[in-house]
Design a protein around this motif. Sequence first.
Motif, PDB file in Angstrom:
ATOM      1  N   HIS A  77     -24.339  -3.880   0.324  1.00  0.00           N
ATOM      2  CA  HIS A  77     -25.072  -3.222   1.404  1.00  0.00           C
ATOM      3  C   HIS A  77     -25.838  -4.326   2.130  1.00  0.00           C
ATOM      4  CE1 HIS A  77     -27.011  -0.108   3.662  1.00  0.00           C
ATOM      5  NE2 HIS A  77     -28.214  -0.456   3.228  1.00  0.00           N
ATOM      6  N   GLY A  78     -25.215  -4.909   3.151  1.00  0.00           N
ATOM      7  CA  GLY A  78     -25.774  -6.095   3.780  1.00  0.00           C
ATOM      8  C   GLY A  78     -25.765  -7.226   2.774  1.00  0.00           C
ATOM      9  N   ASP A  79     -26.908  -7.879   2.580  1.00  0.00           N
ATOM     10  CA  ASP A  79     -26.989  -8.934   1.567  1.00  0.00           C
ATOM     11  C   ASP A  79     -27.497  -8.405   0.228  1.00  0.00           C
ATOM     12  OD1 ASP A  79     -29.616  -8.490   2.260  1.00  0.00           O
ATOM     13  OD2 ASP A  79     -30.165 -10.605   2.309  1.00  0.00           O
ATOM     14  N   GLN A  80     -27.581  -7.097   0.108  1.00  0.00           N
ATOM     15  CA  GLN A  80     -28.025  -6.455  -1.128  1.00  0.00           C
ATOM     16  C   GLN A  80     -26.823  -5.877  -1.877  1.00  0.00           C
ATOM     17  OE1 GLN A  80     -30.604  -3.560   0.666  1.00  0.00           O
ATOM     18  NE2 GLN A  80     -32.349  -4.946   0.649  1.00  0.00           N
ATOM     19  N   ILE A  81     -27.046  -5.564  -3.140  1.00  0.00           N
ATOM     20  CA  ILE A  81     -26.028  -4.894  -3.956  1.00  0.00           C
ATOM     21  C   ILE A  81     -26.629  -3.617  -4.517  1.00  0.00           C
ATOM     22  CG2 ILE A  81     -24.683  -4.990  -6.089  1.00  0.00           C
ATOM     23  CD1 ILE A  81     -24.179  -7.903  -5.623  1.00  0.00           C
ATOM     24  N   LEU A  82     -25.894  -2.530  -4.342  1.00  0.00           N
ATOM     25  CA  LEU A  82     -26.277  -1.257  -4.941  1.00  0.00           C
ATOM     26  C   LEU A  82     -25.520  -1.122  -6.250  1.00  0.00           C
ATOM     27  CD1 LEU A  82     -27.732   1.488  -4.798  1.00  0.00           C
ATOM     28  CD2 LEU A  82     -25.694   2.375  -3.651  1.00  0.00           C
ATOM     29  N   LEU A  83     -26.261  -1.027  -7.337  1.00  0.00           N
ATOM     30  CA  LEU A  83     -25.697  -0.827  -8.668  1.00  0.00           C
ATOM     31  C   LEU A  83     -25.810   0.653  -8.990  1.00  0.00           C
ATOM     32  CD1 LEU A  83     -26.504  -2.787 -11.868  1.00  0.00           C
ATOM     33  CD2 LEU A  83     -26.999  -0.366 -11.773  1.00  0.00           C
ATOM     34  N   THR A  84     -24.695   1.260  -9.401  1.00  0.00           N
ATOM     35  CA  THR A  84     -24.705   2.665  -9.804  1.00  0.00           C
ATOM     36  C   THR A  84     -24.010   2.783 -11.152  1.00  0.00           C
ATOM     37  OG1 THR A  84     -24.496   3.275  -7.463  1.00  0.00           O
ATOM     38  CG2 THR A  84     -24.151   5.017  -9.091  1.00  0.00           C
ATOM     39  N   ALA A  85     -24.763   3.160 -12.179  1.00  0.00           N
ATOM     40  CA  ALA A  85     -24.213   3.349 -13.518  1.00  0.00           C
ATOM     41  C   ALA A  85     -23.948   4.838 -13.710  1.00  0.00           C
ATOM     42  CB  ALA A  85     -25.196   2.855 -14.572  1.00  0.00           C
ATOM     43  N   PHE A  86     -22.781   5.149 -14.280  1.00  0.00           N
ATOM     44  CA  PHE A  86     -22.431   6.551 -14.461  1.00  0.00           C
ATOM     45  C   PHE A  86     -21.719   6.766 -15.776  1.00  0.00           C
ATOM     46  CE2 PHE A  86     -19.422   4.363 -11.799  1.00  0.00           C
ATOM     47  CZ  PHE A  86     -18.161   4.827 -12.134  1.00  0.00           C
ATOM     48  N   ASP A  87     -21.404   8.033 -16.086  1.00  0.00           N
ATOM     49  CA  ASP A  87     -20.987   8.418 -17.433  1.00  0.00           C
ATOM     50  C   ASP A  87     -19.566   8.034 -17.836  1.00  0.00           C
ATOM     51  OD1 ASP A  87     -19.783  10.247 -15.748  1.00  0.00           O
ATOM     52  OD2 ASP A  87     -20.531  12.013 -16.774  1.00  0.00           O
ATOM     53  N   GLU A  88     -18.592   8.196 -16.945  1.00  0.00           N
ATOM     54  CA  GLU A  88     -17.209   7.897 -17.318  1.00  0.00           C
ATOM     55  C   GLU A  88     -16.391   7.576 -16.074  1.00  0.00           C
ATOM     56  OE1 GLU A  88     -15.528  11.307 -19.237  1.00  0.00           O
ATOM     57  OE2 GLU A  88     -16.043  12.638 -17.614  1.00  0.00           O
ATOM     58  N   VAL A  89     -15.312   6.805 -16.270  1.00  0.00           N
ATOM     59  CA  VAL A  89     -14.477   6.372 -15.158  1.00  0.00           C
ATOM     60  C   VAL A  89     -13.906   7.572 -14.393  1.00  0.00           C
ATOM     61  CG1 VAL A  89     -12.379   5.100 -14.537  1.00  0.00           C
ATOM     62  CG2 VAL A  89     -13.944   4.153 -16.221  1.00  0.00           C
ATOM     63  N   ARG A  94     -16.118  10.792  -7.335  1.00  0.00           N
ATOM     64  CA  ARG A  94     -17.341  11.499  -6.942  1.00  0.00           C
ATOM     65  C   ARG A  94     -18.476  10.502  -6.661  1.00  0.00           C
ATOM     66  NH1 ARG A  94     -17.242  15.037 -10.701  1.00  0.00           N
ATOM     67  NH2 ARG A  94     -18.140  13.742 -12.316  1.00  0.00           N
ATOM     68  N   VAL A  95     -18.604   9.494  -7.513  1.00  0.00           N
ATOM     69  CA  VAL A  95     -19.658   8.493  -7.360  1.00  0.00           C
ATOM     70  C   VAL A  95     -19.406   7.656  -6.106  1.00  0.00           C
ATOM     71  CG1 VAL A  95     -20.700   6.430  -8.395  1.00  0.00           C
ATOM     72  CG2 VAL A  95     -20.221   8.439  -9.815  1.00  0.00           C
ATOM     73  N   ARG A  96     -18.176   7.224  -5.892  1.00  0.00           N
ATOM     74  CA  ARG A  96     -17.849   6.433  -4.695  1.00  0.00           C
ATOM     75  C   ARG A  96     -18.158   7.210  -3.425  1.00  0.00           C
ATOM     76  NH1 ARG A  96     -11.937   4.182  -5.280  1.00  0.00           N
ATOM     77  NH2 ARG A  96     -12.559   2.549  -3.832  1.00  0.00           N
ATOM     78  N   PHE A  97     -17.788   8.460  -3.405  1.00  0.00           N
ATOM     79  CA  PHE A  97     -18.049   9.287  -2.224  1.00  0.00           C
ATOM     80  C   PHE A  97     -19.557   9.374  -1.954  1.00  0.00           C
ATOM     81  CE2 PHE A  97     -18.965  13.395  -0.246  1.00  0.00           C
ATOM     82  CZ  PHE A  97     -18.253  13.249   0.936  1.00  0.00           C
ATOM     83  N   ALA A  98     -20.336   9.621  -3.002  1.00  0.00           N
ATOM     84  CA  ALA A  98     -21.792   9.744  -2.847  1.00  0.00           C
ATOM     85  C   ALA A  98     -22.408   8.425  -2.384  1.00  0.00           C
ATOM     86  CB  ALA A  98     -22.424  10.198  -4.157  1.00  0.00           C
ATOM     87  N   VAL A  99     -21.944   7.316  -2.929  1.00  0.00           N
ATOM     88  CA  VAL A  99     -22.461   6.001  -2.537  1.00  0.00           C
ATOM     89  C   VAL A  99     -22.128   5.721  -1.077  1.00  0.00           C
ATOM     90  CG1 VAL A  99     -22.109   3.500  -2.846  1.00  0.00           C
ATOM     91  CG2 VAL A  99     -22.531   4.985  -4.840  1.00  0.00           C
ATOM     92  N   ARG A 100     -20.894   5.968  -0.688  1.00  0.00           N
ATOM     93  CA  ARG A 100     -20.497   5.725   0.705  1.00  0.00           C
ATOM     94  C   ARG A 100     -21.264   6.613   1.668  1.00  0.00           C
ATOM     95  NH1 ARG A 100     -14.029   5.050  -0.345  1.00  0.00           N
ATOM     96  NH2 ARG A 100     -14.180   2.959  -1.239  1.00  0.00           N
ATOM     97  N   ARG A 101     -21.482   7.852   1.293  1.00  0.00           N
ATOM     98  CA  ARG A 101     -22.253   8.758   2.150  1.00  0.00           C
ATOM     99  C   ARG A 101     -23.703   8.259   2.265  1.00  0.00           C
ATOM    100  NH1 ARG A 101     -22.074  14.630   0.246  1.00  0.00           N
ATOM    101  NH2 ARG A 101     -23.697  13.873  -1.109  1.00  0.00           N
ATOM    102  N   LEU A 102     -24.273   7.820   1.162  1.00  0.00           N
ATOM    103  CA  LEU A 102     -25.643   7.308   1.173  1.00  0.00           C
ATOM    104  C   LEU A 102     -25.772   6.068   2.061  1.00  0.00           C
ATOM    105  CD1 LEU A 102     -28.544   7.398  -0.200  1.00  0.00           C
ATOM    106  CD2 LEU A 102     -27.614   5.644  -1.723  1.00  0.00           C
ATOM    107  N   LEU A 103     -24.802   5.181   1.966  1.00  0.00           N
ATOM    108  CA  LEU A 103     -24.855   3.925   2.708  1.00  0.00           C
ATOM    109  C   LEU A 103     -24.342   4.066   4.144  1.00  0.00           C
ATOM    110  CD1 LEU A 103     -23.706   1.418  -0.062  1.00  0.00           C
ATOM    111  CD2 LEU A 103     -26.046   2.024   0.628  1.00  0.00           C
ATOM    112  N   GLY A 104     -23.849   5.259   4.475  1.00  0.00           N
ATOM    113  CA  GLY A 104     -23.366   5.489   5.833  1.00  0.00           C
ATOM    114  C   GLY A 104     -22.009   4.902   6.115  1.00  0.00           C
ATOM    115  N   THR A 105     -21.216   4.697   5.065  1.00  0.00           N
ATOM    116  CA  THR A 105     -19.874   4.138   5.260  1.00  0.00           C
ATOM    117  C   THR A 105     -18.777   5.162   5.021  1.00  0.00           C
ATOM    118  OG1 THR A 105     -19.829   3.324   2.970  1.00  0.00           O
ATOM    119  CG2 THR A 105     -20.594   1.795   4.670  1.00  0.00           C
ATOM    120  N   ALA A 106     -19.156   6.427   4.809  1.00  0.00           N
ATOM    121  CA  ALA A 106     -18.152   7.482   4.571  1.00  0.00           C
ATOM    122  C   ALA A 106     -17.864   8.236   5.846  1.00  0.00           C
ATOM    123  CB  ALA A 106     -18.641   8.448   3.511  1.00  0.00           C
TER     124      ALA A 106
END
Length: 106
Positions: A77-89, A94-106
Amino acid sequence: MIEALMDVRGVRHTALVASDGRVVARAGLSEEQLNAELTLVAASRAVIGSLQANLNTGHWQELLLDLDGGPVLFTPHGDQILLTAFDEVASLGRVRFAVRRLLGTA
């Protein structure tokens, strides 16, 4: 901002880390967990840098590490990194979709 990721089923914790290692925001992380995750972010930056140099590419989309404690998704996210830990592969989509929506890339 990133607290919204905690509402996604399966997400255990998340942190937004600046290029200098400073934590910009976090949710669901204790101080003890944070130190371990910052070590992961530093290692992921090294891996990403090495891959970029060897593959002669400057841009990356994300990095997924499937660790003993569960998968961790690193997203730029720019020069930052968003780390998201989750329960299982299996939760990755679902996690990718939520991250992209949060970052405005979805």
